[in-house]
Scaffold this active site. Structure first.
Site, PDB file in Angstrom:
ATOM      1  N   GLY A  12      12.297  -6.214   0.373  1.00  0.00           N
ATOM      2  CA  GLY A  12      11.144  -7.078   0.579  1.00  0.00           C
ATOM      3  C   GLY A  12      11.060  -8.228  -0.401  1.00  0.00           C
ATOM      4  O   GLY A  12       9.967  -8.639  -0.789  1.00  0.00           O
ATOM      5  N   LEU A 107       5.496   1.040  -3.714  1.00  0.00           N
ATOM      6  CA  LEU A 107       4.245   0.310  -3.889  1.00  0.00           C
ATOM      7  C   LEU A 107       3.305   0.574  -2.723  1.00  0.00           C
ATOM      8  O   LEU A 107       3.671   0.408  -1.567  1.00  0.00           O
ATOM      9  CB  LEU A 107       4.522  -1.193  -4.005  1.00  0.00           C
ATOM     10  CG  LEU A 107       5.306  -1.606  -5.258  1.00  0.00           C
ATOM     11  CD1 LEU A 107       5.697  -3.072  -5.181  1.00  0.00           C
ATOM     12  CD2 LEU A 107       4.486  -1.334  -6.508  1.00  0.00           C
ATOM     13  N   GLY A 108       2.105   0.976  -3.041  1.00  0.00           N
ATOM     14  CA  GLY A 108       1.101   1.266  -2.036  1.00  0.00           C
ATOM     15  C   GLY A 108      -0.057   0.302  -2.102  1.00  0.00           C
ATOM     16  O   GLY A 108       0.124  -0.908  -2.273  1.00  0.00           O
ATOM     17  N   SER A 109      -1.277   0.833  -2.012  1.00  0.00           N
ATOM     18  CA  SER A 109      -2.471  -0.008  -1.962  1.00  0.00           C
ATOM     19  C   SER A 109      -3.693   0.817  -2.326  1.00  0.00           C
ATOM     20  O   SER A 109      -3.726   2.038  -2.131  1.00  0.00           O
ATOM     21  CB  SER A 109      -2.648  -0.582  -0.555  1.00  0.00           C
ATOM     22  OG  SER A 109      -3.934  -1.119  -0.370  1.00  0.00           O
ATOM     23  N   SER A 110      -4.716   0.146  -2.830  1.00  0.00           N
ATOM     24  CA  SER A 110      -5.958   0.834  -3.183  1.00  0.00           C
ATOM     25  C   SER A 110      -6.700   1.349  -1.954  1.00  0.00           C
ATOM     26  O   SER A 110      -7.632   2.157  -2.079  1.00  0.00           O
ATOM     27  CB  SER A 110      -6.879  -0.105  -3.977  1.00  0.00           C
ATOM     28  OG  SER A 110      -7.207  -1.250  -3.221  1.00  0.00           O
ATOM     29  N   CYS A 111      -6.284   0.928  -0.747  1.00  0.00           N
ATOM     30  CA  CYS A 111      -6.955   1.401   0.464  1.00  0.00           C
ATOM     31  C   CYS A 111      -6.635   2.865   0.763  1.00  0.00           C
ATOM     32  O   CYS A 111      -7.188   3.440   1.706  1.00  0.00           O
ATOM     33  CB  CYS A 111      -6.592   0.533   1.661  1.00  0.00           C
ATOM     34  SG  CYS A 111      -4.912   0.759   2.259  1.00  0.00           S
ATOM     35  N   TYR A 138      -2.831   1.903   8.115  1.00  0.00           N
ATOM     36  CA  TYR A 138      -2.043   1.411   6.977  1.00  0.00           C
ATOM     37  C   TYR A 138      -2.197   2.352   5.787  1.00  0.00           C
ATOM     38  O   TYR A 138      -1.213   2.697   5.114  1.00  0.00           O
ATOM     39  CB  TYR A 138      -2.508  -0.002   6.611  1.00  0.00           C
ATOM     40  CG  TYR A 138      -1.815  -0.593   5.404  1.00  0.00           C
ATOM     41  CD1 TYR A 138      -0.519  -1.083   5.497  1.00  0.00           C
ATOM     42  CD2 TYR A 138      -2.472  -0.673   4.179  1.00  0.00           C
ATOM     43  CE1 TYR A 138       0.112  -1.635   4.388  1.00  0.00           C
ATOM     44  CE2 TYR A 138      -1.850  -1.227   3.069  1.00  0.00           C
ATOM     45  CZ  TYR A 138      -0.564  -1.705   3.182  1.00  0.00           C
ATOM     46  OH  TYR A 138       0.064  -2.250   2.079  1.00  0.00           O
ATOM     47  N   LYS A 142       0.652   4.640   3.650  1.00  0.00           N
ATOM     48  CA  LYS A 142       0.865   4.554   2.204  1.00  0.00           C
ATOM     49  C   LYS A 142       0.657   5.912   1.522  1.00  0.00           C
ATOM     50  O   LYS A 142       1.372   6.254   0.569  1.00  0.00           O
ATOM     51  CB  LYS A 142      -0.063   3.499   1.600  1.00  0.00           C
ATOM     52  CG  LYS A 142       0.319   2.068   1.992  1.00  0.00           C
ATOM     53  CD  LYS A 142       1.744   1.754   1.560  1.00  0.00           C
ATOM     54  CE  LYS A 142       2.173   0.359   1.922  1.00  0.00           C
ATOM     55  NZ  LYS A 142       3.564   0.069   1.508  1.00  0.00           N
ATOM     56  N   LEU A 168      -4.280  -7.910  -3.970  1.00  0.00           N
ATOM     57  CA  LEU A 168      -3.358  -8.847  -4.614  1.00  0.00           C
ATOM     58  C   LEU A 168      -3.519 -10.256  -4.061  1.00  0.00           C
ATOM     59  O   LEU A 168      -3.941 -10.449  -2.923  1.00  0.00           O
ATOM     60  CB  LEU A 168      -1.912  -8.393  -4.421  1.00  0.00           C
ATOM     61  CG  LEU A 168      -1.546  -7.035  -4.992  1.00  0.00           C
ATOM     62  CD1 LEU A 168      -0.155  -6.628  -4.519  1.00  0.00           C
ATOM     63  CD2 LEU A 168      -1.592  -7.048  -6.520  1.00  0.00           C
ATOM     64  N   HIS A 181      -5.398 -11.726   3.877  1.00  0.00           N
ATOM     65  CA  HIS A 181      -6.391 -11.043   3.057  1.00  0.00           C
ATOM     66  C   HIS A 181      -7.431 -12.051   2.587  1.00  0.00           C
ATOM     67  O   HIS A 181      -7.306 -13.254   2.812  1.00  0.00           O
ATOM     68  CB  HIS A 181      -5.720 -10.369   1.859  1.00  0.00           C
ATOM     69  CG  HIS A 181      -4.935  -9.154   2.229  1.00  0.00           C
ATOM     70  ND1 HIS A 181      -3.556  -9.131   2.259  1.00  0.00           N
ATOM     71  CD2 HIS A 181      -5.329  -7.917   2.604  1.00  0.00           C
ATOM     72  CE1 HIS A 181      -3.130  -7.937   2.614  1.00  0.00           C
ATOM     73  NE2 HIS A 181      -4.187  -7.183   2.834  1.00  0.00           N
TER      74      HIS A 181
END
Length: 325
Positions: A12, A107-111, A138, A142, A168, A181
């Site tokens: 990526g 790498l993930g996400s706070s969601c 999503y 994650k 981000l 976003h």
């Protein structure tokens, strides 16, 4: 410890996160970074990924590849968000195990955290409640990535690590108003309104939700920080089944206040109109970053400075952004 001569596969590398990580690695003297465009390596095809990793045998893998988007994109394409992300991360993580990769960063996400989590959200909040419906597919993908890394660590003794960044923003972000976003969407909306002398800009929701934002270059520095930790140090600071680490700025702001700052950054003179018929999403999303802070890392780019540099990038790359649509 990783060395500047170690072979690193960065999945990526063309995206916002990947391009920032790539720049940092090069700036730090890393000389052997593997990057391939999708046309040459389809990460959703397991056999392609397995053959590539078996041939190249990287020591380190960083998974910055993902399908990402804002509320509208997540609501419109839930099947794509869960399917593509699961395929990409499953293929790379399993392929990394098969080719004996020594270290992997996912790498993930706070969601990943429940919609109504206690604030700030600690790593232990994972799987403690219902997810925000607008980005549940999503988030589930994650969460599966975290648990896949943990499972391979537990069963096979791998060293696969997961970082969960907050919202981000920064250069190379997606500035498509329909799918972006909150920060890139606002920057683009205000920029468009300024250029076209529009009287007002519409913002979805009430403006009341609070959000935390992290410049992508801060995330890149956190990735390198965690990558350089010895295995024993990482394990000492995490648990086998709660091994992910939050990455954030530690500061939150109302969406309405963010809109006012972006209005000033862009230099727009019109009005802000909040469309309260549209969804707000999670009311508050602040990460507890005390674990990472206590390990020795903290963010360094304040929001206003980051917004100015991101808007400068948008202005300087407007033609490229337009032609890529």
């Amino acid at each position: 410890m990783i060395h500047v001569d170690d072979k690193i596969f960065l999945a990526g590398h063309n995206g916002m996160v990947g391009s920032s990580i790539l720049k940092l690695l090069k700036d730090k003297g890393f000389k052997n970074i593997l990057t391939l465009p999708r046309a040459e390596l389809d990460l959703s095809e397991a056999t392609h990924v397995d053959k590539f990793l078996e041939l190249e045998l990287p020591r380190v893998v960083i998974i910055a590849a993902a399908k990402v988007g804002g509320i509208n994109a997540n609501n419109s394409f839930p099947a794509e968000f869960i399917h593509e992300n699961l395929m990409i991360q499953n293929n790379i993580i399993h392929g990394a195990y098969l080719s004996n990769v020594e270290k992997l960063i996912f790498l993930g996400s706070s969601c990943i955290y429940p919609k109504l989590s206690v604030q700030p959200m600690n790593e232990s909040s994972l799987l403690s409640g219902q997810l925000e419906p607008t980005n549940e597919p999503y988030a589930i993908a994650k969460i599966a990535g975290i648990k896949m890394c943990e499972s391979y660590n537990r069963q096979y003794g791998c060293d696969f690590r997961s970082l969960m960044p907050t919202n981000l923003y920064g250069p190379n972000d997606n500035f498509d108003i329909e799918n972006a976003h909150v920060i890139p969407a606002m920057l683009q909306k205000f920029h468009h309104a300024k250029k076209n002398k529009l009287d007002s800009v519409e913002i979805w929701g009430t403006g009341k939700p609070k959000r935390e934002f992290l410049h992508v270059d801060d995330l890149a520095s956190a990735v390198l920080f965690i990558l350089q930790l010895e295995k024993e140090s990482y394990q000492m600071n995490t648990k086998p089944m709660t091994s992910h680490i939050n990455v954030g700025s530690g500061h939150e702001i109302k969406v309405s206040e963010l809109a006012e700052i972006i209005l000033d950054v862009v230099g727009y003179k019109g009005k802000i109109v909040f469309n309260t018929a549209m969804p707000d999403g999670t009311p508050r999303k602040l990460l507890d970053t005390s674990l990472l802070n206590n390990m020795g890392w903290s963010s360094s780019i304040d929001l206003e400075t980051g917004l100015h540099s991101t808007y400068d990038w948008l202005c300087n790359n407007e033609d490229t952004i337009r032609s890529s649509k």
